[in-house]
Every structure is written in structure tokens, then in C-alpha cells.
Motif scaffolding. Structure first.
Motif, PDB file in Angstrom:
ATOM      1  N   UNK A  18       0.820  -1.207   0.000  1.00 12.79           N
ATOM      2  CA  UNK A  18       0.000   0.000   0.000  1.00 12.79           C
ATOM      3  C   UNK A  18       0.858   1.263   0.000  1.00 12.79           C
ATOM      4  N   UNK A  19       2.154   1.127  -0.304  1.00 16.26           N
ATOM      5  CA  UNK A  19       3.058   2.275  -0.373  1.00 16.26           C
ATOM      6  C   UNK A  19       2.501   3.344  -1.327  1.00 16.26           C
ATOM      7  N   UNK A  20       2.557   4.618  -0.992  1.00 16.66           N
ATOM      8  CA  UNK A  20       3.274   5.265   0.111  1.00 16.66           C
ATOM      9  C   UNK A  20       2.405   5.546   1.343  1.00 16.66           C
ATOM     10  N   UNK A  75       0.784  16.583  -4.638  1.00 18.60           N
ATOM     11  CA  UNK A  75       0.170  16.002  -3.445  1.00 18.60           C
ATOM     12  C   UNK A  75       0.046  14.483  -3.562  1.00 18.60           C
ATOM     13  N   UNK A  76      -0.297  14.001  -4.762  1.00 20.57           N
ATOM     14  CA  UNK A  76      -0.434  12.562  -4.978  1.00 20.57           C
ATOM     15  C   UNK A  76       0.886  11.842  -4.711  1.00 20.57           C
ATOM     16  N   UNK A  77       1.969  12.395  -5.258  1.00 18.31           N
ATOM     17  CA  UNK A  77       3.275  11.766  -5.108  1.00 18.31           C
ATOM     18  C   UNK A  77       3.732  11.771  -3.643  1.00 18.31           C
ATOM     19  N   UNK A  78       3.387  12.839  -2.928  1.00 13.46           N
ATOM     20  CA  UNK A  78       3.856  12.985  -1.546  1.00 13.46           C
ATOM     21  C   UNK A  78       2.838  12.498  -0.520  1.00 13.46           C
ATOM     22  N   UNK A  79       1.720  11.908  -0.952  1.00 16.86           N
ATOM     23  CA  UNK A  79       0.646  11.503  -0.047  1.00 16.86           C
ATOM     24  C   UNK A  79       1.127  10.449   0.948  1.00 16.86           C
ATOM     25  N   UNK A 143       4.252   3.412  -8.132  1.00 12.27           N
ATOM     26  CA  UNK A 143       3.294   4.486  -7.820  1.00 12.27           C
ATOM     27  C   UNK A 143       3.918   5.850  -8.088  1.00 12.27           C
ATOM     28  N   UNK A 144       5.167   6.024  -7.668  1.00 14.49           N
ATOM     29  CA  UNK A 144       5.826   7.317  -7.807  1.00 14.49           C
ATOM     30  C   UNK A 144       6.135   7.628  -9.274  1.00 14.49           C
ATOM     31  N   UNK A 150       2.452  11.826 -14.826  1.00 15.20           N
ATOM     32  CA  UNK A 150       1.276  12.705 -14.893  1.00 15.20           C
ATOM     33  C   UNK A 150       1.628  14.139 -14.522  1.00 15.20           C
ATOM     34  N   UNK A 151       2.502  14.315 -13.550  1.00 20.72           N
ATOM     35  CA  UNK A 151       2.953  15.656 -13.190  1.00 20.72           C
ATOM     36  C   UNK A 151       3.686  16.304 -14.360  1.00 20.72           C
ATOM     37  N   UNK A 152       4.510  15.529 -15.053  1.00 16.38           N
ATOM     38  CA  UNK A 152       5.258  16.061 -16.192  1.00 16.38           C
ATOM     39  C   UNK A 152       4.320  16.551 -17.290  1.00 16.38           C
TER      40      UNK A 152
END
Length: 443
Positions: A18-20, A75-79, A143-144, A150-152
Motif C-alpha cells: 500500500x506504499x506510500x 500532493x499525490x506523489x507525496x501523499x 506508484x511514484x 502525470x505531473x510532467x
């Protein structure tokens, strides 16, 4: 829009880690992660409609479609918990709602009459390519990595769109004649110092249209007054309300969210296709259909494509419902035709992607006068996304209490109703200038 498909089972701890997150998502939490995008999308047209006549089409898109998406993916990447994911999906929803309603307005205003149908249909092709990217890459990267991709994309949009011209309609409306000339010349591929006679003639037609049907530099209150005081705008609002109802209540989101179970058939031991492969098939079908639609939009016209789309969606959903109805009473009766729902779903996706999907939002950019587009964007965008939320949140209760076939047949009925409405009320806008469309609506 397709991000939840490859990552949700991971975040719930069903497959892999379930990371992160600090713990797996519950079923209720995962439902909100999916549906909060739709709720956030309601605020995109609401806020965008306020700014579109104050800041212009270009900068409103940058602020409302670009920046929330960048913040959402960061926010998604750092959630670390479900709360951060809720906020991320809500922000990405604002971006999605803004792009789907403000984008067609901008594209319609920079396009020539002969190319507008194809250009206004490109968003559906881009949506399909985006979903294909999520489905094809998401299951096989971390996940990252998926969040970073998507951020790019969001960053590339903001950087590249910053150098695009403002809409010549908006520039004419606020009295910037010289900038409007440069914008229109750039959009028509001219790089000369003095605009050609064709550009000057088109600019004159735009100015006449803005003068005749109102200036976009008016206040939001004036925009609402223009929307309801004009017979043409009232007719356009009725048409868009019916098209948006059909777009959402043909059940596209509910069907796609449950596509995996349809592809698996009734045998859990030996599925017809694996989960990832079935999702990729759907996305590929949508991409190919979207590409075909961009070619046909200005050749066949909007009405024929919508006729085909609503009829085939209705027939496909009726067939899916019939298959499910028979299977719910006697599974052995359909044991030899497990391919049938797959074929029905493929035809359903083709029909939606060549008609209802791209053309509904494209037509919105064509029907309303310049002074009413901000108000129209607010009402149409909010109505469309509220309807989408209703469909996605009611599918499972209907399926659980009455059977999935009931939901399919409700969606089929709405598709057939959309066909009847289109046949009676929708004018053909193919190869017509925005001024000609306004004159026809007001006659």
C-alpha cells in the motif's frame, strides 16, 4: 481520469504493497478517492466561468486547468494518508472540469469554420490517449513513477500553453484590435507583418458578431442576463442540457468503472481477459475511435455522428442488459457466449467516442454568443459533472437492489431519448461560422 484503475488495488493492499500510504485504504475511502475527482470537476466551470471574461480564455485555462493539476499530482506523489489523496483528487478534478468546459470555448474561437469540428474533437482523442497511458503503463511501473509522468504532462501543458495566443474573439471584445489581428494571423498560419485580406475579412466578421451578440467584457451578471434574455441562447441552453444529460446518463463512467467484471465473463477461474489487458483493450478502442471521429466531424457533420452514437449506445446497452438478465436467472444459458458482453462493450465504446464523448463539449463552444459563454460554461459544466456524479454513485445501489441489467436499460433508454431530442432540436453546425450559428438559433 484513468489513474485509479492501475493503482487502487495497490493502495487497498489487495495486490502488492500500500506504499506510500501509512495503511491500506478501506473500500469506502477508495470510493471517495475515485469520486472526489467528479466533485472537484463541478468547481472547474464554476470558477472558470467567473474568470473567463475577466482574465481571458488563455490565462483562465492556465490558472484553472494547469495549476490545480500540478498541485494535485505533487500532493499525490507525496501523499501519506487518505486525506492527502482526497485533496489531490479534488484539485485534479478542478483541472479536469476546467479543461472540459473552458477548453472547447477557446478552441472554437481560434478555429476556422472548416476545421472547427476536427479541432474541437481533439480533446476526446487526448482523453483516450491519457487513459491508454494510465492503463498501459500504470500496472508495470511504481506508484511514484506514474505520478511523476502525470505531473510532467501537467507541467508541459502550462509551459507550452503560456506561449499560445489569446482568443481573437476575446481581444476584439475588450478593444484590442491589433492584438486580435496578430492572434488570428498566427492561428491561420501567417507570419507576415501585415495580415492577409482573408484574415482581415474574418476579423471583421468576428467584430460584427461580437457587436451583434454582445461583448465578452461584460460582467458575470450581464453574462447571465444575456444567456436568458436571448432566444438563441435559451435554445442553446436547452440543447446543451439535453446533450449533457445524455452524455452522462448513457452511463459511460459506470460502464467503464465496471468494465473489468464484464470482460471477465461469468467464469472467475478462467477469465476471458486479464484485468490489465481488458482495460488496455478498452483504451485502444477509444483511441482509434477518437482518431476516426476527428476525421469525420467536419465531413459528416455533428448530427449524423450523434445519431449513430446515441442509437448504437442504446442498442449495445440493451444487449448488455439482456445478457445480464438471462445470466442472473440461468447462468448456463449464456455459458457459451461469454464473448457477447465483450463485443457489446467494444461497440458501446466506439459509439460513445465518435459522437457523444467529443461532440457534446465541442457543440457547447459553438452554440452560445460571446457575451453569454461565461454563464453558459458555469451552468453547463456544473450540470454535466453533477449528473456524472449521480450516475457513478447510483450504479452500485441500483445493481445491488434490482440487478445490473436495470441500470443498463435505464442508460439505454436515456441514449434513445437523446437520439430523439437530437433529431428534433439540434441544428447542424458543420462548416458554419459562429456568427452564422447565432443567426440560425435566433431565427
Amino acid at each position: 481520469m484513468g489513474w485509479t484503475s492501475p493503482v487502487m488495488n495497490r493502495l487497498m493492499g489487495i495486490t502488492g504493497t500500500h506504499e506510500p500510504l501509512d495503511r491500506p485504504l478501506t473500500l469506502e475511502e477508495s470510493s471517495w478517492v475515485s469520486s472526489l475527482l467528479t466533485l472537484g470537476a463541478i468547481f472547474g466551470p464554476l470558477c472558470g466561468g467567473i474568470f473567463i471574461d475577466k482574465l481571458g480564455r488563455k490565462y483562465t485555462l492556465l490558472i484553472m486547468a494547469g495549476l490545480p493539476s500540478i498541485l494535485g499530482w505533487i500532493l499525490t506523489i507525496s501523499a501519506k494518508n487518505y486525506g492527502m489523496l482526497y485533496a489531490a483528487r479534488f484539485l485534479i478534478g478542478i483541472s479536469t472540469g476546467s479543461a472540459s468546459t473552458l477548453g472547447p470555448v477557446y478552441v472554437a474561437e481560434i478555429s476556422s469554420a472548416l476545421e472547427r469540428g476536427a479541432l474541437c474533437s481533439l480533446p476526446q482523442l487526448m482523453i483516450s490517449l491519457g487513459i491508454l497511458l494510465e492503463y498501459a503503463v500504470g500496472p508495470y511501473v511504481s506508484y511514484f513513477a506514474l505520478g511523476g509522468i502525470n505531473l510532467a504532462v501537467s507541467v508541459i501543458f502550462v509551459v507550452s500553453f503560456f506561449f499560445m495566443p489569446e482568443s481573437p474573439y476575446y481581444l476584439i471584445a475588450i478593444g484590442k484590435q491589433e492584438e486580435a489581428e496578430k492572434s488570428l494571423a498566427w492561428c491561420r498560419g501567417e507570419r507576415r507583418r501585415v495580415p492577409s485580406s482573408n484574415v482581415l475579412k474574418e476579423l471583421e466578421d468576428i467584430a460584427d458578431g461580437v457587436t451583434a451578440y454582445g461583448s465578452s467584457s461584460s460582467s458575470l451578471l450581464d453574462s447571465f442576463w444575456g444567456l436568458f434574455s436571448s432566444p438563441g441562447n435559451r435554445k442553446a441552453l436547452m440543447i446543451m442540457g439535453a446533450l449533457l444529460f445524455t452524455l452522462q446518463f448513457c452511463g459511460i463512467n459506470a460502464v467503464l468503472f465496471n468494465a473489468e467484471s464484464i470482460f471477465r465473463g461469468k467464469s472467475e477461474d478462467v477469465p476471458i481477459l486479464g484485468a490489465s489487458e481488458s482495460a488496455i483493450v478498452i483504451a485502444v478502442v477509444q483511441v482509434l475511435s477518437s482518431w476516426v471521429e476527428t476525421i469525420l466531424a467536419d465531413r459528416l457533420g455533428r448530427r449524423p455522428l450523434l445519431f449513430f452514437s446515441t442509437i448504437v449506445c442504446g442498442v449495445s446497452l440493451t444487449a448488455l442488459g439482456a445478457h445480464d438478465y438471462i445470466a442472473s436467472r440461468d447462468a448456463s444459458a449464456v455459458s457459451n457466449i461469454e464473448w457477447f458482453p465483450i463485443v457489446s462493450l467494444v461497440f458501446y465504446n466506439i459509439a460513445f467516442t465518435v459522437g457523444l464523448g467529443p461532440l457534446t463539449w465541442a457543440i457547447m463552444g459553438e452554440l452560445f454568443s460571446t457575451n453569454s459563454k461565461s454563464a453558459a460554461g458555469i451552468l453547463c459544466g456544473c450540470f454535466g459533472w453533477i449528473a456524472g456524479f449521480v450516475v457513478t454513485r447510483t450504479f452500485q445501489p441500483i445493481a445491488s437492489s434490482s440487478g445490473t441489467f436495470v441500470a443498463y436499460w435505464i442508460y439505454a433508454s436515456c441514449s434513445f431519448a437523446g437520439f430523439l431530442f437530437t433529431a428534433v432540436f439540434l441544428p447542424e453546425t458543420k462548416c458554419k461560422t459562429l456568427q452564422e450559428i447565432q443567426r440560425e438559433l435566433n431565427d
